[in-house]
Scaffold this motif. Structure first.
Motif, PDB file in Angstrom:
ATOM      1  N   THR A  21       0.820  -1.208   0.000  1.00 58.28           N
ATOM      2  CA  THR A  21       0.000   0.000   0.000  1.00 58.28           C
ATOM      3  C   THR A  21       0.857   1.262   0.000  1.00 58.28           C
ATOM      4  O   THR A  21       0.383   2.336  -0.356  1.00 58.28           O
ATOM      5  N   GLY A  22       2.110   1.141   0.423  1.00 57.99           N
ATOM      6  CA  GLY A  22       2.984   2.301   0.466  1.00 57.99           C
ATOM      7  C   GLY A  22       4.378   1.890   0.881  1.00 57.99           C
ATOM      8  O   GLY A  22       4.666   0.715   1.116  1.00 57.99           O
ATOM      9  N   LYS A  23       5.264   2.877   1.018  1.00 60.53           N
ATOM     10  CA  LYS A  23       6.666   2.552   1.288  1.00 60.53           C
ATOM     11  C   LYS A  23       6.867   2.008   2.698  1.00 60.53           C
ATOM     12  O   LYS A  23       7.787   1.202   2.920  1.00 60.53           O
ATOM     13  N   ALA A  24       6.022   2.384   3.657  1.00 62.57           N
ATOM     14  CA  ALA A  24       6.167   1.849   5.014  1.00 62.57           C
ATOM     15  C   ALA A  24       5.938   0.337   5.023  1.00 62.57           C
ATOM     16  O   ALA A  24       6.708  -0.421   5.612  1.00 62.57           O
ATOM     17  N   GLU A  25       4.892  -0.101   4.370  1.00 57.52           N
ATOM     18  CA  GLU A  25       4.615  -1.541   4.299  1.00 57.52           C
ATOM     19  C   GLU A  25       5.716  -2.261   3.542  1.00 57.52           C
ATOM     20  O   GLU A  25       6.114  -3.375   3.904  1.00 57.52           O
ATOM     21  N   ALA A  26       6.228  -1.628   2.502  1.00 55.05           N
ATOM     22  CA  ALA A  26       7.301  -2.247   1.720  1.00 55.05           C
ATOM     23  C   ALA A  26       8.547  -2.437   2.570  1.00 55.05           C
ATOM     24  O   ALA A  26       9.193  -3.495   2.524  1.00 55.05           O
ATOM     25  N   ILE A  27       8.911  -1.449   3.351  1.00 51.37           N
ATOM     26  CA  ILE A  27      10.102  -1.544   4.198  1.00 51.37           C
ATOM     27  C   ILE A  27       9.916  -2.620   5.267  1.00 51.37           C
ATOM     28  O   ILE A  27      10.800  -3.451   5.498  1.00 51.37           O
ATOM     29  N   ALA A  28       8.761  -2.631   5.918  1.00 48.39           N
ATOM     30  CA  ALA A  28       8.507  -3.615   6.975  1.00 48.39           C
ATOM     31  C   ALA A  28       8.520  -5.044   6.443  1.00 48.39           C
ATOM     32  O   ALA A  28       8.824  -5.982   7.190  1.00 48.39           O
ATOM     33  N   ALA A  29       8.225  -5.216   5.167  1.00 50.88           N
ATOM     34  CA  ALA A  29       8.194  -6.560   4.586  1.00 50.88           C
ATOM     35  C   ALA A  29       9.548  -7.244   4.654  1.00 50.88           C
ATOM     36  O   ALA A  29       9.625  -8.479   4.709  1.00 50.88           O
ATOM     37  N   SER A  30      10.625  -6.480   4.667  1.00 48.07           N
ATOM     38  CA  SER A  30      11.963  -7.087   4.745  1.00 48.07           C
ATOM     39  C   SER A  30      12.165  -7.802   6.071  1.00 48.07           C
ATOM     40  O   SER A  30      12.822  -8.847   6.132  1.00 48.07           O
ATOM     41  N   HIS A  31      11.625  -7.249   7.135  1.00 48.48           N
ATOM     42  CA  HIS A  31      11.750  -7.897   8.440  1.00 48.48           C
ATOM     43  C   HIS A  31      11.017  -9.233   8.438  1.00 48.48           C
ATOM     44  O   HIS A  31      11.548 -10.253   8.913  1.00 48.48           O
ATOM     45  N   LEU A  32       9.807  -9.243   7.886  1.00 46.05           N
ATOM     46  CA  LEU A  32       9.039 -10.477   7.831  1.00 46.05           C
ATOM     47  C   LEU A  32       9.745 -11.522   6.969  1.00 46.05           C
ATOM     48  O   LEU A  32       9.833 -12.697   7.329  1.00 46.05           O
ATOM     49  N   GLU A  33      10.282 -11.112   5.842  1.00 48.17           N
ATOM     50  CA  GLU A  33      10.987 -12.034   4.959  1.00 48.17           C
ATOM     51  C   GLU A  33      12.235 -12.588   5.645  1.00 48.17           C
ATOM     52  O   GLU A  33      12.523 -13.792   5.545  1.00 48.17           O
ATOM     53  N   ARG A  34      12.952 -11.752   6.341  1.00 47.42           N
ATOM     54  CA  ARG A  34      14.165 -12.213   7.018  1.00 47.42           C
ATOM     55  C   ARG A  34      13.830 -13.237   8.097  1.00 47.42           C
ATOM     56  O   ARG A  34      14.501 -14.276   8.216  1.00 47.42           O
TER      57      ARG A  34
END
Length: 210
Positions: free
Chosen positions: A64-77
């Motif tokens: 939905t935006g850059k905040a969600e995109a950035i947080a996705a890296s934590h979940l992927e890691r």
């Protein structure tokens, strides 16, 4: 229909999911890279999409935006930490396995990320952005649930009913966050791998009073 024909739909489905995951990771890493180097306010979704070599429409399909995109890296890691934990030798002590899994994802070999003062300051400013806080909380909750399920499988406990796997996952998440914070803010920065090793050594020992 031959056995080969029967397996092809599953293979295609697996390939699609892998490509989707790769696109999510590419977009998330592009968002982090640009926001750290140029500042939160000066980065747009259009720039992130261009950095990842996809269209803005593709970005909107994932985030939905850059905040969600950035947080996705934590979940992927943390997803990869859970996978790595399950791949460790069965007889290895749990906390040793967790340390290896976390180090493998937080401090990957061949990491080319520029860990200099400018980069660390950019990360600090990005993580302090209020717009990012809520997405980080959501990603962390999902990450802890996934790690708890891996811990449960590793220890023969039940992630739905037993506290132990949930507690371990919560402690791993908190300990990793403390190590990252220490790496970013300590005077004469402590290498992240060293900070993580110190955290897990103390956790494995039961957090004795210094």
């Amino acid at each position: 229909m031959s056995p080969a024909d029967e397996t092809r739909p599953a293979e295609r489905s697996g390939l699609r999911e892998r490509k989707k995951r790769e696109t999510r990771v590419a977009l998330s890493q592009a968002a982090i890279r640009l926001c750290v180097l140029h500042g939160w306010a000066d980065v747009t979704v259009d720039q992130i999409a261009a950095e990842a070599n996809v269209s803005v429409r593709t970005f909107r399909n994932y985030f939905t935006g850059k905040a969600e995109a950035i947080a996705a890296s934590h979940l992927e890691r943390m997803h990869r930490v859970a996978d790595d934990l399950l791949a460790r030798p069965a007889g290895e002590p749990l906390w040793d396995s967790l340390l290896h899994a976390v180090l493998g994802q937080f401090v990957p070999r061949g990491n080319s990320t520029p860990q200099n003062d400018r980069w660390r300051e950019g990360v600090r400013l990005m993580l302090a952005e209020p717009a990012l806080a809520g997405e980080i909380v959501k990603a962390n909750a999902a990450a802890q649930q996934e790690l708890a399920e891996a811990v449960a499988r590793r220890t023969g406990t039940d992630a739905a009913h037993d506290m132990y796997p949930k507690l371990v996952a919560a402690v791993v998440a908190a300990g990793s966050a403390v190590a990252v914070e220490h790496n970013l803010r300590a005077e004469g920065p402590v290498p992240l791998g060293v900070a993580l090793a110190q955290v897990f050594e103390q956790l494995a020992a039961g957090l004795p009073v210094p």
